[in-house]
Design a protein around this motif. Sequence first.
Motif, PDB file in Angstrom:
ATOM      1  N   LEU A  57      37.732  36.745  47.155  1.00  0.00           N
ATOM      2  CA  LEU A  57      38.142  37.207  45.844  1.00  0.00           C
ATOM      3  C   LEU A  57      37.000  37.336  44.844  1.00  0.00           C
ATOM      4  O   LEU A  57      37.060  38.162  43.926  1.00  0.00           O
ATOM      5  N   LEU A  58      35.963  36.527  45.000  1.00  0.00           N
ATOM      6  CA  LEU A  58      34.919  36.462  43.977  1.00  0.00           C
ATOM      7  C   LEU A  58      33.569  37.045  44.384  1.00  0.00           C
ATOM      8  O   LEU A  58      32.709  37.265  43.530  1.00  0.00           O
ATOM      9  N   ASP A  59      33.361  37.299  45.662  1.00  0.00           N
ATOM     10  CA  ASP A  59      32.071  37.811  46.120  1.00  0.00           C
ATOM     11  C   ASP A  59      31.855  39.233  45.608  1.00  0.00           C
ATOM     12  O   ASP A  59      32.661  40.133  45.877  1.00  0.00           O
ATOM     13  N   ALA A  60      30.778  39.445  44.861  1.00  0.00           N
ATOM     14  CA  ALA A  60      30.497  40.752  44.268  1.00  0.00           C
ATOM     15  C   ALA A  60      30.241  41.826  45.316  1.00  0.00           C
ATOM     16  O   ALA A  60      30.361  43.024  45.029  1.00  0.00           O
ATOM     17  N   ARG A  61      29.898  41.416  46.530  1.00  0.00           N
ATOM     18  CA  ARG A  61      29.653  42.383  47.591  1.00  0.00           C
ATOM     19  C   ARG A  61      30.954  42.898  48.208  1.00  0.00           C
ATOM     20  O   ARG A  61      30.935  43.867  48.970  1.00  0.00           O
ATOM     21  N   ASN A  62      32.075  42.274  47.867  1.00  0.00           N
ATOM     22  CA  ASN A  62      33.366  42.673  48.398  1.00  0.00           C
ATOM     23  C   ASN A  62      33.978  43.737  47.493  1.00  0.00           C
ATOM     24  O   ASN A  62      34.895  43.476  46.722  1.00  0.00           O
ATOM     25  N   ARG A  63      33.459  44.949  47.609  1.00  0.00           N
ATOM     26  CA  ARG A  63      33.832  46.022  46.689  1.00  0.00           C
ATOM     27  C   ARG A  63      35.035  46.840  47.149  1.00  0.00           C
ATOM     28  O   ARG A  63      35.533  47.685  46.408  1.00  0.00           O
TER      29      ARG A  63
ATOM     30  N   LEU B 258      45.744  40.987  44.514  1.00  0.00           N
ATOM     31  CA  LEU B 258      46.914  40.292  43.980  1.00  0.00           C
ATOM     32  C   LEU B 258      47.576  39.406  45.025  1.00  0.00           C
ATOM     33  O   LEU B 258      47.904  38.246  44.760  1.00  0.00           O
ATOM     34  N   PHE B 259      47.776  39.927  46.225  1.00  0.00           N
ATOM     35  CA  PHE B 259      48.431  39.146  47.277  1.00  0.00           C
ATOM     36  C   PHE B 259      47.595  37.934  47.677  1.00  0.00           C
ATOM     37  O   PHE B 259      48.138  36.859  47.980  1.00  0.00           O
ATOM     38  N   LEU B 260      46.286  38.076  47.680  1.00  0.00           N
ATOM     39  CA  LEU B 260      45.421  36.931  48.003  1.00  0.00           C
ATOM     40  C   LEU B 260      45.542  35.846  46.937  1.00  0.00           C
ATOM     41  O   LEU B 260      45.589  34.645  47.250  1.00  0.00           O
ATOM     42  N   TYR B 261      45.587  36.257  45.666  1.00  0.00           N
ATOM     43  CA  TYR B 261      45.760  35.271  44.597  1.00  0.00           C
ATOM     44  C   TYR B 261      47.113  34.566  44.714  1.00  0.00           C
ATOM     45  O   TYR B 261      47.229  33.352  44.474  1.00  0.00           O
TER      46      TYR B 261
ATOM     47  N   SER C 276      46.163  33.623  34.516  1.00  0.00           N
ATOM     48  CA  SER C 276      44.987  34.423  34.882  1.00  0.00           C
ATOM     49  C   SER C 276      45.397  35.689  35.614  1.00  0.00           C
ATOM     50  O   SER C 276      44.819  36.761  35.402  1.00  0.00           O
ATOM     51  N   THR C 277      46.385  35.573  36.485  1.00  0.00           N
ATOM     52  CA  THR C 277      46.842  36.742  37.225  1.00  0.00           C
ATOM     53  C   THR C 277      47.458  37.768  36.288  1.00  0.00           C
ATOM     54  O   THR C 277      47.228  38.970  36.420  1.00  0.00           O
ATOM     55  N   VAL C 278      48.244  37.304  35.332  1.00  0.00           N
ATOM     56  CA  VAL C 278      48.846  38.231  34.369  1.00  0.00           C
ATOM     57  C   VAL C 278      47.757  38.906  33.533  1.00  0.00           C
ATOM     58  O   VAL C 278      47.781  40.127  33.311  1.00  0.00           O
TER      59      VAL C 278
END
Length: 211
Positions: free
Chosen positions: A50-56, A64-67, A97-99
Amino acid sequence: MFITLEGIEGAGKSTQLPRLCCWLEGLGLSVLVSREPGGSPLGCQLRPLLLDARNRDLTPESELFLYMADRAQHVRRVIMPALAAGKVVLCDRFADSTVAYQGFGRGVDLEQLAAMNQLAQAGLSPDLTLLFDLEPEVGLARARARNAHTGLGEAEGRFEALELDFHRRVRQGYLELARRQAWRYRIVDAAREPDAVFEQARAFIAAALAG
Protein backbone atom coordinates in the motif's frame (compact mmCIF):
# COMPACT_ATOMS: atom_id res chain seq x y z
CA MET A 1 -11.16 3.56 25.38
CA PHE A 2 -10.38 3.49 21.67
CA ILE A 3 -8.55 6.64 20.51
CA THR A 4 -7.56 7.28 16.91
CA LEU A 5 -5.13 9.83 15.50
CA GLU A 6 -5.87 11.15 12.03
CA GLY A 7 -4.42 13.73 9.67
CA ILE A 8 -2.66 14.35 6.38
CA GLU A 9 0.92 13.33 5.69
CA GLY A 10 3.40 15.13 7.92
CA ALA A 11 0.84 16.23 10.50
CA GLY A 12 2.92 14.85 13.37
CA LYS A 13 0.86 11.87 14.51
CA SER A 14 3.84 9.55 14.68
CA THR A 15 5.75 12.08 16.79
CA GLN A 16 2.96 12.50 19.32
CA LEU A 17 1.85 8.87 19.58
CA PRO A 18 4.70 7.62 21.83
CA ARG A 19 4.48 10.74 24.00
CA LEU A 20 0.77 10.21 24.54
CA CYS A 21 1.38 6.54 25.30
CA CYS A 22 3.99 7.38 27.95
CA TRP A 23 1.68 9.93 29.54
CA LEU A 24 -1.22 7.47 29.70
CA GLU A 25 0.99 4.76 31.16
CA GLY A 26 2.12 7.29 33.74
CA LEU A 27 -1.52 7.50 34.82
CA GLY A 28 -1.43 3.79 35.51
CA LEU A 29 -3.30 2.75 32.38
CA SER A 30 -2.45 -0.22 30.18
CA VAL A 31 -1.97 1.02 26.62
CA LEU A 32 -1.78 -0.67 23.23
CA VAL A 33 -0.26 1.39 20.41
CA SER A 34 -1.15 0.29 16.90
CA ARG A 35 -1.46 1.61 13.36
CA GLU A 36 -3.11 1.16 9.99
CA PRO A 37 -1.99 -0.28 7.76
CA GLY A 38 0.21 -2.75 9.58
CA GLY A 39 -1.36 -3.30 12.99
CA SER A 40 -1.56 -7.08 12.65
CA PRO A 41 0.75 -9.75 11.19
CA LEU A 42 -1.35 -9.74 8.02
CA GLY A 43 -1.26 -5.95 7.99
CA CYS A 44 2.53 -6.00 8.15
CA GLN A 45 2.46 -7.91 4.86
CA LEU A 46 -0.06 -5.55 3.29
CA ARG A 47 1.66 -2.31 4.36
CA PRO A 48 4.48 -2.48 1.76
CA LEU A 49 1.95 -3.08 -1.01
CA LEU A 50 0.00 0.00 0.00
CA LEU A 51 2.80 2.45 0.77
CA ASP A 52 5.70 1.58 -1.53
CA ALA A 53 6.14 4.44 -4.01
CA ARG A 54 7.34 1.98 -6.64
CA ASN A 55 3.94 0.27 -6.60
CA ARG A 56 2.39 2.53 -9.21
CA ASP A 57 0.01 0.04 -10.82
CA LEU A 58 -2.35 -0.35 -7.86
CA THR A 59 -5.88 0.64 -8.87
CA PRO A 60 -8.06 2.68 -6.46
CA GLU A 61 -10.34 -0.34 -6.08
CA SER A 62 -7.49 -2.73 -5.28
CA GLU A 63 -6.05 -0.19 -2.84
CA LEU A 64 -9.42 0.04 -1.11
CA PHE A 65 -9.86 -3.73 -0.75
CA LEU A 66 -6.36 -4.10 0.70
CA TYR A 67 -7.10 -1.42 3.30
CA MET A 68 -10.35 -3.16 4.21
CA ALA A 69 -8.60 -6.50 4.61
CA ASP A 70 -6.02 -4.86 6.84
CA ARG A 71 -8.77 -3.27 8.96
CA ALA A 72 -10.93 -6.37 9.31
CA GLN A 73 -7.97 -8.39 10.60
CA HIS A 74 -6.75 -5.55 12.80
CA VAL A 75 -10.12 -5.00 14.47
CA ARG A 76 -10.85 -8.64 15.22
CA ARG A 77 -7.39 -9.88 16.12
CA VAL A 78 -5.81 -6.84 17.78
CA ILE A 79 -8.08 -3.97 18.77
CA MET A 80 -11.12 -5.81 20.12
CA PRO A 81 -9.07 -8.23 22.27
CA ALA A 82 -7.10 -5.29 23.71
CA LEU A 83 -10.26 -3.37 24.58
CA ALA A 84 -11.79 -6.50 26.12
CA ALA A 85 -8.67 -6.76 28.31
CA GLY A 86 -9.27 -3.24 29.62
CA LYS A 87 -6.56 -1.48 27.62
CA VAL A 88 -6.58 1.98 26.11
CA VAL A 89 -5.93 1.59 22.38
CA LEU A 90 -4.07 4.39 20.58
CA CYS A 91 -4.21 3.88 16.83
CA ASP A 92 -2.37 5.83 14.14
CA ARG A 93 -5.12 5.98 11.47
CA PHE A 94 -8.35 4.01 11.25
CA ALA A 95 -11.53 4.00 9.14
CA ASP A 96 -11.63 7.79 8.76
CA SER A 97 -8.40 7.62 6.79
CA THR A 98 -10.13 5.49 4.19
CA VAL A 99 -13.00 7.94 3.90
CA ALA A 100 -10.61 10.91 3.63
CA TYR A 101 -8.06 9.36 1.28
CA GLN A 102 -10.03 6.92 -0.86
CA GLY A 103 -13.34 8.80 -0.64
CA PHE A 104 -12.58 12.52 -0.71
CA GLY A 105 -9.11 12.07 -2.20
CA ARG A 106 -9.65 9.33 -4.80
CA GLY A 107 -13.33 9.95 -5.42
CA VAL A 108 -14.66 6.53 -4.38
CA ASP A 109 -18.39 6.65 -3.59
CA LEU A 110 -18.86 7.59 0.07
CA GLU A 111 -21.93 5.40 0.57
CA GLN A 112 -20.04 2.36 -0.72
CA LEU A 113 -17.15 3.21 1.58
CA ALA A 114 -19.49 3.47 4.56
CA ALA A 115 -20.93 0.02 3.87
CA MET A 116 -17.49 -1.53 3.45
CA ASN A 117 -16.15 0.14 6.57
CA GLN A 118 -19.16 -1.06 8.55
CA LEU A 119 -18.31 -4.65 7.64
CA ALA A 120 -14.58 -4.26 8.29
CA GLN A 121 -15.07 -2.46 11.62
CA ALA A 122 -17.48 -5.08 13.02
CA GLY A 123 -19.43 -2.32 14.75
CA LEU A 124 -16.36 -0.78 16.38
CA SER A 125 -16.07 3.02 16.37
CA PRO A 126 -13.49 5.24 18.09
CA ASP A 127 -14.46 6.86 21.37
CA LEU A 128 -12.25 9.83 20.51
CA THR A 129 -10.58 10.95 17.29
CA LEU A 130 -7.81 13.55 17.32
CA LEU A 131 -7.49 15.28 13.96
CA PHE A 132 -4.01 16.76 13.59
CA ASP A 133 -4.86 19.57 11.18
CA LEU A 134 -2.25 21.25 9.01
CA GLU A 135 -1.93 23.03 5.67
CA PRO A 136 -1.08 20.38 3.04
CA GLU A 137 1.90 22.36 1.73
CA VAL A 138 3.49 22.28 5.18
CA GLY A 139 2.61 18.66 5.85
CA LEU A 140 3.99 17.41 2.54
CA ALA A 141 7.24 19.33 3.02
CA ARG A 142 7.63 17.77 6.47
CA ALA A 143 6.78 14.27 5.25
CA ARG A 144 9.11 14.38 2.27
CA ALA A 145 11.96 15.71 4.42
CA ARG A 146 11.32 12.92 6.96
CA ASN A 147 11.31 10.26 4.25
CA ALA A 148 14.53 11.59 2.77
CA HIS A 149 16.15 11.62 6.23
CA THR A 150 15.05 8.08 7.09
CA GLY A 151 15.49 6.61 3.63
CA LEU A 152 11.78 5.75 3.38
CA GLY A 153 11.09 7.85 0.30
CA GLU A 154 10.42 4.79 -1.84
CA ALA A 155 9.42 2.20 0.76
CA GLU A 156 6.67 4.32 2.34
CA GLY A 157 6.30 7.37 0.12
CA ARG A 158 3.50 6.45 -2.29
CA PHE A 159 1.04 9.02 -0.95
CA GLU A 160 3.68 11.71 -0.43
CA ALA A 161 4.36 11.47 -4.17
CA LEU A 162 0.79 12.42 -5.09
CA GLU A 163 -0.16 15.91 -6.26
CA LEU A 164 -0.90 18.72 -3.83
CA ASP A 165 -4.56 18.91 -4.90
CA PHE A 166 -5.07 15.33 -3.71
CA HIS A 167 -3.83 16.25 -0.24
CA ARG A 168 -6.01 19.35 -0.20
CA ARG A 169 -9.05 17.16 -0.89
CA VAL A 170 -7.98 14.80 1.89
CA ARG A 171 -7.68 17.64 4.37
CA GLN A 172 -11.09 19.01 3.43
CA GLY A 173 -12.49 15.52 3.80
CA TYR A 174 -11.15 15.27 7.32
CA LEU A 175 -12.59 18.65 8.25
CA GLU A 176 -15.96 17.59 6.87
CA LEU A 177 -15.84 14.39 8.93
CA ALA A 178 -14.99 16.44 12.00
CA ARG A 179 -18.00 18.66 11.32
CA ARG A 180 -20.34 15.71 10.83
CA GLN A 181 -19.14 13.76 13.86
CA ALA A 182 -18.24 16.52 16.28
CA TRP A 183 -19.20 14.31 19.24
CA ARG A 184 -15.99 12.28 18.85
CA TYR A 185 -13.68 14.59 16.89
CA ARG A 186 -11.26 17.07 18.41
CA ILE A 187 -9.09 19.22 16.14
CA VAL A 188 -5.46 19.65 17.15
CA ASP A 189 -3.50 22.57 15.66
CA ALA A 190 -0.59 20.62 14.16
CA ALA A 191 1.15 23.77 12.90
CA ARG A 192 2.38 24.62 16.39
CA GLU A 193 5.55 23.47 18.11
CA PRO A 194 5.56 19.77 19.14
CA ASP A 195 5.26 20.53 22.87
CA ALA A 196 2.21 22.72 22.29
CA VAL A 197 0.68 20.08 20.03
CA PHE A 198 1.23 17.45 22.72
CA GLU A 199 -0.38 19.59 25.40
CA GLN A 200 -3.48 20.18 23.32
CA ALA A 201 -3.80 16.48 22.44
CA ARG A 202 -3.20 15.48 26.04
CA ALA A 203 -5.89 17.87 27.26
CA PHE A 204 -8.43 16.43 24.82
CA ILE A 205 -7.70 12.88 25.97
CA ALA A 206 -7.75 13.86 29.64
CA ALA A 207 -11.18 15.43 29.18
CA ALA A 208 -12.46 12.29 27.46
CA LEU A 209 -11.12 10.07 30.24
CA ALA A 210 -12.77 12.25 32.85
CA GLY A 211 -16.02 12.46 30.93
